[in-house]
Design a protein around this motif. Structure first.
Motif, PDB file in Angstrom:
ATOM      1  N   ALA A 170       5.399  49.303   8.741  1.00  0.00           N
ATOM      2  CA  ALA A 170       6.120  48.624   7.467  1.00  0.00           C
ATOM      3  C   ALA A 170       6.542  47.395   7.762  1.00  0.00           C
ATOM      4  N   VAL A 171       6.518  46.473   6.745  1.00  0.00           N
ATOM      5  CA  VAL A 171       6.841  45.015   6.909  1.00  0.00           C
ATOM      6  C   VAL A 171       7.836  44.705   5.874  1.00  0.00           C
ATOM      7  N   ARG A 172       8.564  43.595   5.825  1.00  0.00           N
ATOM      8  CA  ARG A 172       9.616  43.465   4.988  1.00  0.00           C
ATOM      9  C   ARG A 172      10.003  41.853   5.424  1.00  0.00           C
ATOM     10  N   PHE A 173      10.197  41.137   4.012  1.00  0.00           N
ATOM     11  CA  PHE A 173      10.610  39.765   4.282  1.00  0.00           C
ATOM     12  C   PHE A 173      12.013  39.474   3.956  1.00  0.00           C
ATOM     13  N   CYS A 174      12.681  38.474   4.557  1.00  0.00           N
ATOM     14  CA  CYS A 174      14.071  38.161   4.558  1.00  0.00           C
ATOM     15  C   CYS A 174      14.014  37.502   3.192  1.00  0.00           C
ATOM     16  N   PRO A 175      15.030  37.887   2.506  1.00  0.00           N
ATOM     17  CA  PRO A 175      15.235  37.250   0.918  1.00  0.00           C
ATOM     18  C   PRO A 175      15.619  35.615   1.312  1.00  0.00           C
ATOM     19  N   GLN A 176      16.233  35.424   2.173  1.00  0.00           N
ATOM     20  CA  GLN A 176      16.724  34.131   2.215  1.00  0.00           C
ATOM     21  C   GLN A 176      15.542  32.853   2.851  1.00  0.00           C
ATOM     22  N   ARG A 177      15.546  32.141   2.288  1.00  0.00           N
ATOM     23  CA  ARG A 177      14.540  31.007   2.763  1.00  0.00           C
ATOM     24  C   ARG A 177      15.361  29.755   3.847  1.00  0.00           C
ATOM     25  N   PHE A 178      14.621  29.201   4.549  1.00  0.00           N
ATOM     26  CA  PHE A 178      15.358  28.257   5.509  1.00  0.00           C
ATOM     27  C   PHE A 178      14.629  26.959   5.526  1.00  0.00           C
ATOM     28  N   HIS A 179      15.196  25.914   5.759  1.00  0.00           N
ATOM     29  CA  HIS A 179      14.775  24.718   5.860  1.00  0.00           C
ATOM     30  C   HIS A 179      13.760  24.652   7.142  1.00  0.00           C
ATOM     31  N   LEU A 180      12.635  23.685   7.247  1.00  0.00           N
ATOM     32  CA  LEU A 180      11.661  23.429   8.267  1.00  0.00           C
ATOM     33  C   LEU A 180      12.450  23.039   9.523  1.00  0.00           C
ATOM     34  N   LEU A 181      12.007  23.476  10.729  1.00  0.00           N
ATOM     35  CA  LEU A 181      12.472  23.126  11.908  1.00  0.00           C
ATOM     36  C   LEU A 181      11.721  21.625  12.310  1.00  0.00           C
ATOM     37  N   GLY A 182      10.552  21.645  11.996  1.00  0.00           N
ATOM     38  CA  GLY A 182       9.721  20.416  12.257  1.00  0.00           C
ATOM     39  C   GLY A 182       9.127  20.461  13.452  1.00  0.00           C
ATOM     40  N   THR A 183       8.998  21.641  14.173  1.00  0.00           N
ATOM     41  CA  THR A 183       8.743  21.576  15.428  1.00  0.00           C
ATOM     42  C   THR A 183       7.268  22.066  15.734  1.00  0.00           C
ATOM     43  N   ASN A 184       6.617  22.303  14.693  1.00  0.00           N
ATOM     44  CA  ASN A 184       5.326  22.978  14.775  1.00  0.00           C
ATOM     45  C   ASN A 184       4.469  22.378  13.921  1.00  0.00           C
ATOM     46  N   GLU A 185       3.500  21.370  14.037  1.00  0.00           N
ATOM     47  CA  GLU A 185       2.705  20.695  13.228  1.00  0.00           C
ATOM     48  C   GLU A 185       1.359  21.501  12.782  1.00  0.00           C
ATOM     49  N   SER A 186       1.214  22.574  13.750  1.00  0.00           N
ATOM     50  CA  SER A 186       0.059  23.321  13.510  1.00  0.00           C
ATOM     51  C   SER A 186       0.439  24.865  12.987  1.00  0.00           C
ATOM     52  N   SER A 187       1.292  24.816  12.003  1.00  0.00           N
ATOM     53  CA  SER A 187       1.527  25.936  11.257  1.00  0.00           C
ATOM     54  C   SER A 187       0.624  26.645  10.535  1.00  0.00           C
ATOM     55  N   PHE A 188       0.475  27.918  10.470  1.00  0.00           N
ATOM     56  CA  PHE A 188      -0.787  28.488   9.642  1.00  0.00           C
ATOM     57  C   PHE A 188      -0.307  28.467   8.069  1.00  0.00           C
ATOM     58  N   PHE A 189       0.822  28.121   7.919  1.00  0.00           N
ATOM     59  CA  PHE A 189       1.202  28.149   6.440  1.00  0.00           C
ATOM     60  C   PHE A 189       1.661  26.734   6.032  1.00  0.00           C
ATOM     61  N   LYS A 190       1.347  26.243   4.769  1.00  0.00           N
ATOM     62  CA  LYS A 190       1.769  24.747   4.466  1.00  0.00           C
ATOM     63  C   LYS A 190       2.758  25.231   3.267  1.00  0.00           C
ATOM     64  N   LEU A 191       4.024  25.745   3.723  1.00  0.00           N
ATOM     65  CA  LEU A 191       5.122  25.827   2.754  1.00  0.00           C
ATOM     66  C   LEU A 191       6.325  24.659   3.087  1.00  0.00           C
ATOM     67  N   PRO A 192       6.975  24.290   1.709  1.00  0.00           N
ATOM     68  CA  PRO A 192       7.899  23.275   2.252  1.00  0.00           C
ATOM     69  C   PRO A 192       9.319  23.885   2.767  1.00  0.00           C
ATOM     70  N   TYR A 193       9.522  25.069   3.062  1.00  0.00           N
ATOM     71  CA  TYR A 193      10.469  25.974   3.753  1.00  0.00           C
ATOM     72  C   TYR A 193       9.828  26.915   4.751  1.00  0.00           C
ATOM     73  N   ARG A 194      10.921  27.326   5.417  1.00  0.00           N
ATOM     74  CA  ARG A 194      10.251  28.683   6.587  1.00  0.00           C
ATOM     75  C   ARG A 194      10.562  29.936   5.796  1.00  0.00           C
ATOM     76  N   ILE A 195       9.749  30.735   5.948  1.00  0.00           N
ATOM     77  CA  ILE A 195      10.082  32.247   5.434  1.00  0.00           C
ATOM     78  C   ILE A 195      10.095  32.962   6.732  1.00  0.00           C
ATOM     79  N   ILE A 196      11.064  34.119   6.900  1.00  0.00           N
ATOM     80  CA  ILE A 196      10.854  35.091   7.978  1.00  0.00           C
ATOM     81  C   ILE A 196      10.562  36.195   7.446  1.00  0.00           C
TER      82      ILE A 196
END
Length: 459
Positions: A285-311
């Motif tokens: 099973a997998v499930r996304f958190c419905p709340q989105r979050f601001h970027l932390l800016g700690t990882n420039e090599s992220s696998f996703f190019k989104l303007p926010y963080r999804i958990i």
């Protein structure tokens, strides 16, 4: 983070088969093999610096068999639940002097066998359900009637998901295929009608042998012997990507398969873009958190190019991994949390609670402190991603690319393009599988932590 398995009598010691949070009140609903649905209020433990708990709220009784799945409507006014024997029921919330009361509204009748999963459309107008009768059914929630039948699977449909942008739907079956449907509106007597057509059938990947003139096709997913009733897949809240569990990846034709979950980019749903390998047991099973979050800016090599963080949360048969789209490693690992298979995952509306249900008859509840997961983005300020752009970076850090560069892209058995394969797939997958529910043994918490799950690009 605080939490753990709550040792109370959830469903008369019977397996807890599903869970979901109300989108407004955050009441936790659980479904059990005792035929009932129970509602619970969460009790925070942050102030007392202890684990969270729950208090009993109410009980919904109408089903005559084990309840396998339940989901609240986006508005929170309705609750849909599916059970053995094809039972699918709608419940409606009523406000009384004594408070909120849930009452039976309507039975949706068509499935002939157990309903294993269901999902609401983002506007609450439709429900998609999957069943042991091999069917996916799209229901008109307002008319309480069948809107469309999707009958392409050859075995049990154990997971369904609806694109929040309502362009796509997905179904996942023990026939080892994930089907992607696209909404092609049709007009009847001048009235526009929703009509979903199968666009992709994701089944196998083609990898190159040592001899470059030869290749072999291997299945991307576990077969019907997977010891779980469910393969619950999930769309991200912005619709940018689809996460699919029960993966079984072979980097070379002779290598041992690795348990994984696949990430599909909205830009190309025909093949997985990333994989999350390393789990010691199959992911169910997998499930996304419905709340989105601001970027932390700690990882420039992220696998996703989104303007926010999804958990998002990934559950194996007995462990939990929590990821965000800005990190390569899991941000939380909870190993060996249940004695028997985990059956479902649920996030509260604000993301401060995460619940797991299990066949061992118990639920685990995790509570995150204020901003522990990050700084939430207010609803009105959330950034909408461009649906035409891939949220997955085209180039991934080279050290994480452990898949052989000679491997070809995942192969898609499209109905139009792979007609010749359909009969072969049917013969292979049409055999009846036994539903397994054998409990899995606890593992030491340190064991999965040594096998860090790292996303990898699929070339």
């Amino acid at each position: 983070m605080k939490g753990g398995t709550i040792q109370i009598n959830w469903h008369d010691t019977k397996p807890v088969l599903a869970c979901d949070f109300h989108p407004i009140s955050a009441l936790l609903a659980t479904a059990g093999a005792d035929f009932d649905i129970k509602l619970w209020a969460t009790v925070s433990g942050i102030d007392q610096k202890k684990a969270p708990g729950v208090t009993y709220h109410s009980n919904l009784s109408y089903h005559s068999s084990a309840v396998n799945t339940l989901r609240f409507s986006p508005s929170g006014e309705l609750l849909a639940s599916g059970a053995d024997g094809g039972e699918l029921i709608l419940w409606k919330s009523h406000t009384t002097d004594a408070g909120e009361v849930w009452k039976f509204l309507k039975s949706l009748v068509f499935h002939r066998k157990d309903v294993l999963d269901l999902q609401w459309s983002s506007d609450g107008a439709y429900i998609i359900s999957g069943s042991v009768d091999n069917l996916c059914i799209i229901w008109d929630a307002n008319k309480c009637s069948v809107h469309q039948i999707l009958d392409g699977h050859f075995h049990y449909v154990q997971g369904v998901a609806w694109d929040p942008l309502e362009k796509y739907a997905a179904s996942f079956s023990s026939d080892r295929t994930c089907r992607i449907y696209i909404n092609k509106h049709t007009k009847t007597k001048g009235v526009e009608k929703t009509n979903y057509v199968c666009q992709h059938v994701v089944s196998k990947a083609e990898s190159q042998m040592t001899d470059e003139s030869k290749s072999i096709r291997s299945h991307l997913f576990h077969d019907e012997t997977l010891p779980s009733f469910f393969r619950r897949l999930s769309w991200s809240p912005d619709g940018s990507f689809l996460l699919v569990p029960a993966g079984s990846h072979k980097s070379t034709p002779t290598s041992e398969p690795v348990n994984t979950a696949y990430v599909f980019s909205r830009k190309d749903l025909s093949r997985p873009a990333l994989m999350l390998p390393g789990a010691s047991k199959p992911i169910v099973a997998v499930r996304f958190c419905p709340q989105r979050f601001h970027l932390l800016g700690t990882n420039e090599s992220s696998f996703f190019k989104l303007p926010y963080r999804i958990i998002f949360a990934v559950a194996t048969l007995n462990s939990l991994y929590i990821y965000d789209t800005e990190s390569a490693q899991p941000i939380v690992i909870a190993a060996g949390v249940h004695y028997a298979a985990i059956t479902d995952i649920a996030w509260s509306p604000t993301g401060n609670y995460l619940a797991l249900s299990s066949q061992d008859g118990y639920c685990t509840l995790l509570e995150f402190d204020n901003q522990e997961l990050g700084l939430p983005i207010p609803e009105e300020k959330k950034v909408v991603s461009d649906a035409n752009k891939s949220p997955v970076l085209p180039d991934v850090v080279e050290e994480n690319k452990t898949i052989d560069k000679k491997n070809k892209n995942a192969d898609v058995d499209s109905g139009k393009e792979r007609v010749e394969n359909s009969e072969k797939e049917k013969d292979e997958n049409n055999k009846d599988g036994e539903e397994a529910s054998s409990p899995s043994t606890r593992e030491p918490p340190s064991k999965p932590a040594k096998r860090r799950i790292t996303p990898m690009a699929i070339d």
